[in-house]
Each structure stands twice: as C-alpha cells, then as structure tokens.
Design an enzyme around this catalytic site. Sequence first.
Site: not given
Length: 431
Positions: A204, A241, A284, A311, A336, A366, A387
């Site tokens: 990332e 995270d 997270e 998440d 997401k 990712s 993010k």
Amino acid sequence: MSEIQSVIAREVIDSRGNPTVEAEVTTLSGTGRAAVPSGASTGEHEAVELRDGDKKRFLGKGVLTAVKNIETVLGPAVLGMDALDQAELDKVLIQADGSPNKSKLGANAILAVSMAAARAAADTVDLPLWRYLGGAAARVLPTPLMNILNGGVHADNGLEIQEFMIVPYGAESFAEALRTGAEIFHTLRGLLKKDGMVTAVGDEGGFAPRLPSNRAALEYVVRAIEAAGHRPGEDVGVALDSALSEFYDAKTERYTFDKQQKTREEIVAIYDELAKAFPIVSIEDGVAENDEKGWRLLTERLGKKVQLVGDDLFVTNPARLAKGIEDGLANAILIKLNQIGTVTETLECIRQAAEGGYRSIISHRSGETEDTFIADLAVATNAGQIKTGSASRSDRVAKYNQLLRISYALGDGQVFAGRAPFRRPGAKRSS
C-alpha cells in the site's frame, strides 16, 4: 438514452501483478468502465472472489471464469435495463448468482458490472460519478488515513500491526492534508535511511522496515510527524489497522503480538497503554473478527475515546453491521466495495451505519488498480474518511489525485472533514 446496450469484460492486472476483472458497460449515450480490487488479509465472511485455480496460469489466480460469467450470464441479464436504476440492476445481478455470498458467479464479476453500470449512468446524464451517486448534498472531502508504515501480511518485516497511519486532521483543506501527509512520508523515509533501515515500500505504499516491536514503529511515526514540523495530536493523529484476525488462534484464544502470546485482556490493555502514549485516534480490527468477547472488552475500554473500526468484523455487510450495532461492538465500519459485491449494498451499508451512529471509512484494498471509484464514493456519501494508502505508488495516488480534482470542482462549496469524524463523547479534544 440510459438503456444498457452492451457489457464486455476482460482480465487485467492489479498492483500486485495478479489478474483482476474489468467490465465496461455502454448505454445509448454513455460508457462506464471499472476494475475491481483484491485484498490480502480478507475476512472469512466476505463475498467470494472467484479465481480459476489453474496453477499453470498466473499460479492459479486467473479470473477468466469470472470474465466468462460476465459475458455469458451477468451481461445478458442486464442488457436492455435502465442503467439509472442501480438498485434494480444490482438486484438482477444478485439473483443471477443466487448464492448467499456471490460464490457462484463471483463477487469480482458482479461488482465489476455494478460499478461500470454506475459510471455509465453518470456518463449518460453528463454528471461526475460523485455527483451522480451523491446528489446535491455531496460536498465533504474526506480526511485521509495515510498508511506510511506497513506490517502484517502486507510486509515481511516481523510486525503484527498491518498499517500504521497518519491522520492530518488539523489541515484547513483536503489539499493541505495531502501535502502534510506527503511531507511526513518523505520525512519518515529520511529518518529510516539515516538509521540504516530499508526504505522499500509495501503493498500500500508505506515503508516496511524490520523493527523490534510495534511500539518502535509508532515511535518512528511520531518522530516523522515532529521532524516534518507538525504537532502530534494537534495537527496530525495516528491510526492503526491491526488486522489481528491474521494473528489469532481460535483454539487457544491467544494472539501473537510482538512475537509473544497474549490473551484478549492483554491485547486490550496494550491498546489502552498505546492510546495514552501516542495520539491514536482510530484502531481497526483491534481483535479478531470472531472474538466477540474481545470486541466487547475493547469497545467497553476504548469505545468512548477512540474510533474502533470493524473491517473483518462487518465486511461491509448490512446484516453483520446490524448485529454489531445491536450488540454494541465497535463504533465505526470500514467500507470495501468488493467485500459485499454491489454498489447498492455498499450504499445501504453506509446509510445503515449512519443511522446506527457509526462512522464509515471508505477503503481501498492491498491489491488495487488505477480505478478511482472509491474517491468518488467517499465524497458522494460525505463519509468524511478515506483509506487509500501512502503518498507513493500510482495505484494509491490515483485516488488522491481524483479527490483533488473533485475538490477543485466543488470550489467554495466543499467542506473538509478534518477533526470532525474523530470527536467522540468522552474523548479529549485538541484545542
């Protein structure tokens, strides 16, 4: 004018060099194209990403089956439909699959068509995607949670915490926040290089040095904030995270953290200590997705002081979110698109979160592409947070640049989210 005339699909490459699905939808007067992302640390309750499994081709990660499913099933199912009716279109896509987790045709195939159709609809009515999805109320530019130091499954460096992020909430605008983040990113590079650390980047775009502990990583982040001329906790916060589902043994109910075995009580105590020592505003997946006792304990201990993001816990699923809200687990949700598989279900999840008093953070994966859909989605929904990685790698920067374009388009009508998403009852506010 908005009747769907054609749907085509192709196999393209994501930021990790793995195949992914791209779809193109054309109406009588518009065209939309979309490529779907892919995650490395995935929740077990996510919609299913369909891979070919042929080891002779892309090591089994090809997506030709998903592409074929678009060409032979999903595409024909939506031909002639009104692209402006996203809800009905997504309903047809879901019904065509027929499984509870989109495993028959693949969530990657379904989402590619759903996103492409939304873009085609926006093009048909000559509106930018963010305005088409959000209407006249869309005007909030999100505060970026920028991943500048990687660990976990995103980097082979011995750290369990997957992302160490900076949150430039003290900026006056999104453009200034992005500049702040970029300055800290480059400053961190200099600090690491000076100390003889590796400055290669992870999936990332964040650095992935080998450090002795997760706390040491946080210390580097704070040093970089200060060295760049910003005040930790005043100008810039820190977000984590942990993605601790990857380091949880359900049989022993133990976590691996700093290379040691920890109970859920010890993990929560560690977060409490770190939140006092560092300007942490968001955590997270602080515990595993199926560790309900851990989530209860974490929320009870830190829920009034820190944003606690689910998440893997929620996987952008309205049903799982509803249960989480009812049970009082976490206080925010990561969004997401590919976890649930359609634009409509994603929008429903964001709406449901807001009604339940939970914040939404729009997120990349990712394994990304140059697709900028999530940037438009963040503004369309006034989510207030995004993010999308570090200030490097074009697959991450593409989203930031799209947000800059939207910022320029909104002009004086824009609002920068800034600190607002991180103000919680019981939390100490920066002056």
